[in-house]
Design a protein around this motif. Structure first.
Motif, PDB file in Angstrom:
ATOM      1  N   ASN A 197      -9.478  -1.277 -32.887  1.00  0.00           N
ATOM      2  CA  ASN A 197      -9.745   0.113 -32.502  1.00  0.00           C
ATOM      3  C   ASN A 197      -8.562   1.046 -32.758  1.00  0.00           C
ATOM      4  O   ASN A 197      -8.757   2.213 -33.116  1.00  0.00           O
ATOM      5  CB  ASN A 197     -10.133   0.172 -31.023  1.00  0.00           C
ATOM      6  CG  ASN A 197      -8.994  -0.225 -30.093  1.00  0.00           C
ATOM      7  OD1 ASN A 197      -8.350  -1.253 -30.295  1.00  0.00           O
ATOM      8  ND2 ASN A 197      -8.736   0.569 -29.075  1.00  0.00           N
ATOM      9  N   LYS A 198      -7.328   0.581 -32.616  1.00  0.00           N
ATOM     10  CA  LYS A 198      -6.178   1.480 -32.729  1.00  0.00           C
ATOM     11  C   LYS A 198      -5.701   1.672 -34.169  1.00  0.00           C
ATOM     12  O   LYS A 198      -5.245   2.742 -34.542  1.00  0.00           O
ATOM     13  CB  LYS A 198      -5.031   0.951 -31.860  1.00  0.00           C
ATOM     14  CG  LYS A 198      -5.333   1.015 -30.362  1.00  0.00           C
ATOM     15  CD  LYS A 198      -4.145   0.540 -29.547  1.00  0.00           C
ATOM     16  CE  LYS A 198      -4.447   0.644 -28.060  1.00  0.00           C
ATOM     17  NZ  LYS A 198      -3.308   0.173 -27.226  1.00  0.00           N
ATOM     18  N   THR A 199      -5.814   0.632 -34.951  1.00  0.00           N
ATOM     19  CA  THR A 199      -5.314   0.711 -36.328  1.00  0.00           C
ATOM     20  C   THR A 199      -6.435   0.725 -37.352  1.00  0.00           C
ATOM     21  O   THR A 199      -6.198   0.990 -38.528  1.00  0.00           O
ATOM     22  CB  THR A 199      -4.401  -0.494 -36.631  1.00  0.00           C
ATOM     23  OG1 THR A 199      -5.176  -1.699 -36.515  1.00  0.00           O
ATOM     24  CG2 THR A 199      -3.243  -0.549 -35.653  1.00  0.00           C
ATOM     25  N   SER A 200      -7.654   0.429 -36.922  1.00  0.00           N
ATOM     26  CA  SER A 200      -8.835   0.239 -37.787  1.00  0.00           C
ATOM     27  C   SER A 200      -8.594  -0.874 -38.802  1.00  0.00           C
ATOM     28  O   SER A 200      -9.223  -0.894 -39.869  1.00  0.00           O
ATOM     29  CB  SER A 200      -9.248   1.545 -38.478  1.00  0.00           C
ATOM     30  OG  SER A 200      -8.292   1.992 -39.411  1.00  0.00           O
ATOM     31  N   TYR A 201      -7.689  -1.803 -38.462  1.00  0.00           N
ATOM     32  CA  TYR A 201      -7.432  -2.949 -39.330  1.00  0.00           C
ATOM     33  C   TYR A 201      -8.659  -3.845 -39.357  1.00  0.00           C
ATOM     34  O   TYR A 201      -9.290  -4.104 -38.326  1.00  0.00           O
ATOM     35  CB  TYR A 201      -6.217  -3.725 -38.834  1.00  0.00           C
ATOM     36  CG  TYR A 201      -5.866  -4.921 -39.689  1.00  0.00           C
ATOM     37  CD1 TYR A 201      -5.349  -4.756 -40.973  1.00  0.00           C
ATOM     38  CD2 TYR A 201      -6.062  -6.215 -39.217  1.00  0.00           C
ATOM     39  CE1 TYR A 201      -5.029  -5.847 -41.768  1.00  0.00           C
ATOM     40  CE2 TYR A 201      -5.744  -7.316 -40.003  1.00  0.00           C
ATOM     41  CZ  TYR A 201      -5.233  -7.115 -41.272  1.00  0.00           C
ATOM     42  OH  TYR A 201      -4.921  -8.192 -42.057  1.00  0.00           O
ATOM     43  N   ILE A 202      -9.003  -4.353 -40.528  1.00  0.00           N
ATOM     44  CA  ILE A 202     -10.235  -5.113 -40.723  1.00  0.00           C
ATOM     45  C   ILE A 202      -9.890  -6.525 -41.185  1.00  0.00           C
ATOM     46  O   ILE A 202      -9.124  -6.713 -42.126  1.00  0.00           O
ATOM     47  CB  ILE A 202     -11.136  -4.418 -41.756  1.00  0.00           C
ATOM     48  CG1 ILE A 202     -11.512  -3.023 -41.258  1.00  0.00           C
ATOM     49  CG2 ILE A 202     -12.385  -5.247 -42.045  1.00  0.00           C
ATOM     50  CD1 ILE A 202     -11.992  -2.098 -42.349  1.00  0.00           C
ATOM     51  N   LYS A 203     -10.482  -7.534 -40.522  1.00  0.00           N
ATOM     52  CA  LYS A 203     -10.169  -8.907 -40.874  1.00  0.00           C
ATOM     53  C   LYS A 203     -11.329  -9.826 -40.529  1.00  0.00           C
ATOM     54  O   LYS A 203     -11.973  -9.675 -39.487  1.00  0.00           O
ATOM     55  CB  LYS A 203      -8.915  -9.377 -40.123  1.00  0.00           C
ATOM     56  CG  LYS A 203      -8.456 -10.791 -40.500  1.00  0.00           C
ATOM     57  CD  LYS A 203      -7.187 -11.180 -39.773  1.00  0.00           C
ATOM     58  CE  LYS A 203      -6.718 -12.570 -40.186  1.00  0.00           C
ATOM     59  NZ  LYS A 203      -5.477 -12.974 -39.486  1.00  0.00           N
TER      60      LYS A 203
END
Length: 210
Positions: A197-203
């Motif tokens: 949610n904070k970085t929108s990092y996707i994994k």
């Protein structure tokens, strides 16, 4: 003679059982490979969607409800007579709520539109990965942060924020907790993609198979 006949019958039964078992595991392997393939491509497309949102700000104070143009992914159902699930990635330039091909993002690898309609037809200029059920046997998708009446959608903005629904206020429905997208195939195998949610990092997270 009877003993030999019985032994031959046993051999035939064993061969039949082995053939059935082999066919089952072969089909299961094919489905698992398809699940991995579409999950990997969806991860790439989501990362590109995020990048597009970061570099292509839609903010315009002179335009009412400009935020409805944010780049987004939306999961939809094919027509009832067809059945299945598909998704689109687009910016709603007309703010009508319905995606079209011209508004859609192009796949960074194939250069095809990440788009389809509820007819769920395969076309040369459309990404095959959008047809989750037709091409990849995806039975269902579970989105932990879905707060819509549909299968779910996520939109990204230029600050890295994620929104779970585009309402009449630009700051509402902002993602608070991490969101997971779980793809489930017809054999109940699962692959999970997590969006922070904070970085929108996707994994991609752990693989779950039956």
């Amino acid at each position: 003679m009877k003993k030999n006949s019985f032994t031959l019958l046993e051999l035939i039964l064993i061969i039949v059982l082995l053939s059935i078992t082999y066919s089952f595991f072969k089909l299961k392997t094919i489905d698992t490979n398809k699940l991995n393939e579409v999950t990997n491509r969806l991860e790439i497309q989501l990362k590109y969607l995020r990048y597009k949102a970061l570099t292509d700000s839609k903010k315009n104070h002179d335009e009412s409800k400009w935020y409805k143009k944010r780049w987004r992914i939306k999961f939809l159902k094919c027509r009832k007579s067809i059945g299945g699930i598909y998704y689109v990635m687009y910016s709603d330039k007309n703010k009508l709520g319905h995606p079209n091909k011209e508004e859609s993002l192009r796949d960074p690898l194939s250069k095809k539109y990440i788009y389809n309609s509820n007819t769920c037809l395969e076309k040369d200029d459309l990404s095959k990965y959008t047809l989750l059920t037709k091409n990849y046997n995806i039975k269902n998708i579970e989105i932990s942060c879905n707060n819509t009446s549909s299968l779910g959608q996520l939109s990204f903005d230029y600050n890295g924020n994620i929104y779970t629904n585009l309402s009449n206020n630009e700051d509402t429905n902002k993602l608070i907790d991490n969101c997971t997208l779980v793809l489930i195939d017809q054999n109940m195998n699962k692959r999970k993609i997590e969006i922070q949610n904070k970085t929108s990092y996707i994994k991609i997270r752990e693989t779950e198979t039956q």
